[in-house]
Enzyme design. Structure first.
Site, PDB file in Angstrom:
ATOM      1  N   ARG A   1      -4.717 -19.535 -17.231  1.00  0.00           N
ATOM      2  CA  ARG A   1      -3.449 -18.789 -17.262  1.00  0.00           C
ATOM      3  C   ARG A   1      -2.346 -19.520 -16.522  1.00  0.00           C
ATOM      4  NH1 ARG A   1      -3.120 -13.256 -14.099  1.00  0.00           N
ATOM      5  NH2 ARG A   1      -1.776 -14.414 -12.688  1.00  0.00           N
TER       6      ARG A   1
ATOM      7  N   HIS B   1      -1.449  -4.809 -18.233  1.00  0.00           N
ATOM      8  CA  HIS B   1      -2.644  -5.187 -18.978  1.00  0.00           C
ATOM      9  C   HIS B   1      -3.902  -4.891 -18.170  1.00  0.00           C
ATOM     10  CE1 HIS B   1      -1.534  -8.819 -16.687  1.00  0.00           C
ATOM     11  NE2 HIS B   1      -2.815  -9.146 -16.703  1.00  0.00           N
TER      12      HIS B   1
ATOM     13  N   ASP C   1       1.324  -9.019 -13.817  1.00  0.00           N
ATOM     14  CA  ASP C   1       1.036 -10.145 -12.927  1.00  0.00           C
ATOM     15  C   ASP C   1       2.184 -10.365 -11.932  1.00  0.00           C
ATOM     16  OD1 ASP C   1      -1.412 -10.689 -14.163  1.00  0.00           O
ATOM     17  OD2 ASP C   1      -0.458 -11.933 -15.703  1.00  0.00           O
TER      18      ASP C   1
ATOM     19  N   HIS D   1      -2.470  -3.689 -14.494  1.00  0.00           N
ATOM     20  CA  HIS D   1      -1.473  -4.350 -13.644  1.00  0.00           C
ATOM     21  C   HIS D   1      -0.515  -5.184 -14.481  1.00  0.00           C
ATOM     22  CE1 HIS D   1      -4.626  -7.390 -14.189  1.00  0.00           C
ATOM     23  NE2 HIS D   1      -3.712  -8.320 -13.923  1.00  0.00           N
TER      24      HIS D   1
HETATM   25  C1  SIN Z   1      -5.309 -11.396 -16.217  1.00  0.00           C
HETATM   26  O1  SIN Z   1      -5.305 -10.369 -15.539  1.00  0.00           O
HETATM   27  O2  SIN Z   1      -4.355 -12.143 -16.266  1.00  0.00           O
HETATM   28  C2  SIN Z   1      -6.522 -11.730 -17.048  1.00  0.00           C
HETATM   29  C3  SIN Z   1      -6.571 -10.992 -18.337  1.00  0.00           C
HETATM   30  C4  SIN Z   1      -7.867 -11.188 -19.031  1.00  0.00           C
HETATM   31  O3  SIN Z   1      -8.825 -11.709 -18.440  1.00  0.00           O
HETATM   32  O4  SIN Z   1      -7.968 -10.795 -20.209  1.00  0.00           O
END
Ligand code: SIN
Length: 263
Positions: free
Chosen positions: A253, A238, A102, A100
């Site tokens: 985050r 990612h 974000d 995905h």
């Molecule tokens: C996310 O999807 O922002 C998390 C990425 C992660 O946990 O490495």
């Protein structure tokens, strides 16, 4: 860039490790230089950072408007910081096992995410990234031309009633800084291409989801405690690898939203 930073590319299509930056004290000129590296490499990894929650959000302001997530709970210290946590007894990761970008279910979408590693497993828990510029460039010209006229509906799962949960974006989106074209659909949030029949839409989305994250477009980034990763959600998808059951993994985050006309 004249600063004494060491920039190590991590894969042919995206990703760089940048050593010598101290995010706690970096001034506006250094953050501009970091932004240039981010727009060039799409994902940058900065090891050994010591960030307070306030500074984490302050750095976010350089790249856009920090988002207070409409559905997920923030850490108690700051409403714009999400806790990305998997406890030893849990099976599922934050965000699930999906490629995905974000916050594509809001318009304008997110520009940049800044993820700070706090407690990291000895082994596992890497994050994969795939360049959506490379995905676009690898499509045939007839396919690129067909995608140009299409949009996609992005929706936050199970939140159909909320106005904060649905947005429409072009299937191919031009990056506001580099001008490069990226495939801009992802399996977590893109649900329909309204210009097509539902069968055509399903088939094309499935094709694009598979194509966009081919290994050739990827970099794999391992974590160490203190590392900060910045990535550009307009340019990459990612995937958090869920291979560390029985161990705690905790990160924080900040995701910022694109400011129209700013980049
Ligand atoms: C996310 O999807 O922002 C998390 C990425 C992660 O946990 O490495």
């Amino acid at each position: 860039m004249t600063r004494p930073w060491t920039v190590t590319p991590l894969a042919p299509t995206l990703g760089a490790r940048v050593e010598g930056v101290d995010l706690a004290t970096a001034g506006p000129g250094e953050l501009d230089a970091l932004a240039d590296l981010l727009y060039e490499y799409l994902v940058v990894a900065l090891p050994d950072q010591n960030l307070t929650t306030e500074r984490h959000v302050e750095i976010g302001h350089r790249f856009g408007e920090p988002l207070i997530h409409p559905f997920l709970e923030a850490v108690p210290e700051h409403p714009a910081i999400l806790r990305v946590l998997k406890e030893p007894h849990e099976r599922e990761t934050f965000g699930g096992e999906f490629w995905h970008a974000d916050i594509t279910f809001i318009d304008p979408p997110s520009s940049v995410s800044i993820l700070h590693g706090i407690e990291i497993p000895e082994l596992g828990g890497d994050t994969l990234f795939a360049s959506q510029f490379a995905a676009h460039d690898a499509l045939s010209e007839p396919m690129q031309s067909m995608l140009e006229g299409l949009t996609a509906v992005h929706a936050y799962p199970d939140m159909a009633e909320s106005p904060a949960s649905v947005a429409v974006h072009p299937v191919v989106r031009q990056h506001p800084v580099s001008g490069r074209k990226a495939v801009f659909v992802n399996p977590a949030f893109s649900v329909r291409i309204p210009e097509l029949t539902s069968e055509e839409s399903r088939a094309l989305l499935d094709y694009l989801f598979t194509h966009s994250c081919r290994p050739e477009f990827q970099a794999r980034i391992s974590w160490t405690p203190g590392q900060v990763l910045l990535w550009d959600n307009r340019a990459v998808q990612h995937y958090a690898v869920n291979d560390y059951h029985g161990v705690r993994r905790r990160l924080q985050r900040v995701t910022v939203m694109e400011r129209p006309g700013f980049g």
